[in-house]
Write a protein that holds these residues in place. Structure first.
Motif, short mmCIF file in Angstrom:
data_model
loop_
_atom_site.label_atom_id
_atom_site.label_comp_id
_atom_site.label_asym_id
_atom_site.label_seq_id
_atom_site.Cartn_x
_atom_site.Cartn_y
_atom_site.Cartn_z
N GLU A 17 35.43 52.44 24.15
CA GLU A 17 36.27 52.02 23.01
C GLU A 17 36.37 53.16 21.99
O GLU A 17 37.43 53.38 21.40
N GLU A 50 40.91 50.08 18.13
CA GLU A 50 39.88 50.45 19.11
C GLU A 50 38.53 50.67 18.44
O GLU A 50 37.49 50.32 18.99
N HIS A 53 37.12 47.38 18.01
CA HIS A 53 36.56 46.87 19.28
C HIS A 53 35.15 47.43 19.49
O HIS A 53 34.24 46.73 19.93
N GLU A 94 44.00 51.58 29.23
CA GLU A 94 43.78 50.14 29.04
C GLU A 94 43.34 49.48 30.35
O GLU A 94 42.47 48.60 30.34
N VAL A 97 39.73 50.18 30.77
CA VAL A 97 38.91 49.34 29.87
C VAL A 97 38.80 47.93 30.43
O VAL A 97 37.72 47.33 30.44
N GLN A 127 42.25 42.35 26.34
CA GLN A 127 42.71 43.30 27.36
C GLN A 127 43.99 42.82 28.03
O GLN A 127 44.86 43.63 28.35
N GLU A 130 46.60 43.77 25.53
CA GLU A 130 46.82 45.21 25.36
C GLU A 130 47.46 45.84 26.60
O GLU A 130 48.30 46.71 26.47
FE1 FEO Z 1 39.66 48.20 23.26
FE2 FEO Z 1 42.39 48.79 24.11
O1 FEO Z 1 40.66 48.61 24.66
#
Ligand code: FEO
Length: 177
Positions: A17, A50, A53, A94, A97, A127, A130
């Motif tokens: 992140e 981010e 996050h 993304e 992640v 997620q 995103e």
């Molecule tokens: Fe926090 Fe966009 O991953």
């Protein structure tokens, strides 16, 4: 109390992140230099998201008697070939992640760690949003194409994506208030 294995995995997520935050900041700077103010503002906003996050996991680790590690962050790329490449890279990151969040969920089941499982539900949802957002932006960029005024139109579209992301964020903050 959290297992050592889970603590390590969450610290890995912190570093992902944190990297995303710096990566998107570097992209924002490049867009700004290229005169794409709308894209720059959008990426600045994403960069801050981010970091948030990352901080959620930081605070969670403290709450469950874990040790949150402040990560060292590799130097992100500073220049990009095109605005399309920027969002291809956002989309790729993304997906990475998401993969990592799914791995964390897998560890929760393996270790019967339902606290962390519950904590991670927010990330699973985030997620999905995103990835969808990055893919939608990419589709829009491809649709507009590479004609004379394409960068102008892409940048105008980015203002709409920023407004939508800000509205979603405000709605979530209202729900949590
Ligand atoms: Fe926090 Fe966009 O991953």
């Amino acid at each position: 109390m959290i297992s050592e294995n889970m603590e390590k995995a969450l610290n890995h997520q912190i570093s992902l992140e944190a990297y995303a935050s710096q990566y998107y900041l570097a992209m924002a700077s490049w867009c700004d230099r290229e005169g794409m103010e709308g894209a720059a503002q959008f990426l600045h906003f994403q960069s801050i998201e981010e970091r948030e996050h990352m901080m959620r996991i930081f605070h969670y680790l403290s709450e469950v008697d874990g040790f949150a590690i402040t990560p060292s962050i590799p130097q992100p790329p500073l220049t990009f070939k095109s605005i399309q490449e920027v969002f291809e890279l956002v989309y790729e990151h993304e997906k990475k992640v998401t993969h990592s969040i799914n791995d964390l969920v897998g560890i929760c089941y393996k270790e019967n760690d339902y606290n962390t499982l519950n904590f991670l539900q927010w990330y699973v949802e985030e997620q999905r949003e995103e990835e969808n957002q990055a893919r939608t932006i990419l589709d829009k960029i491809k649709l507009i194409g590479t004609g004379d005024q394409s960068l102008y139109f892409i940048d105008k579209e980015m203002n709409k994506f920023l407004a939508a992301a800000q509205a979603a964020d405000a709605a979530e903050n209202d729900t949590n208030a």
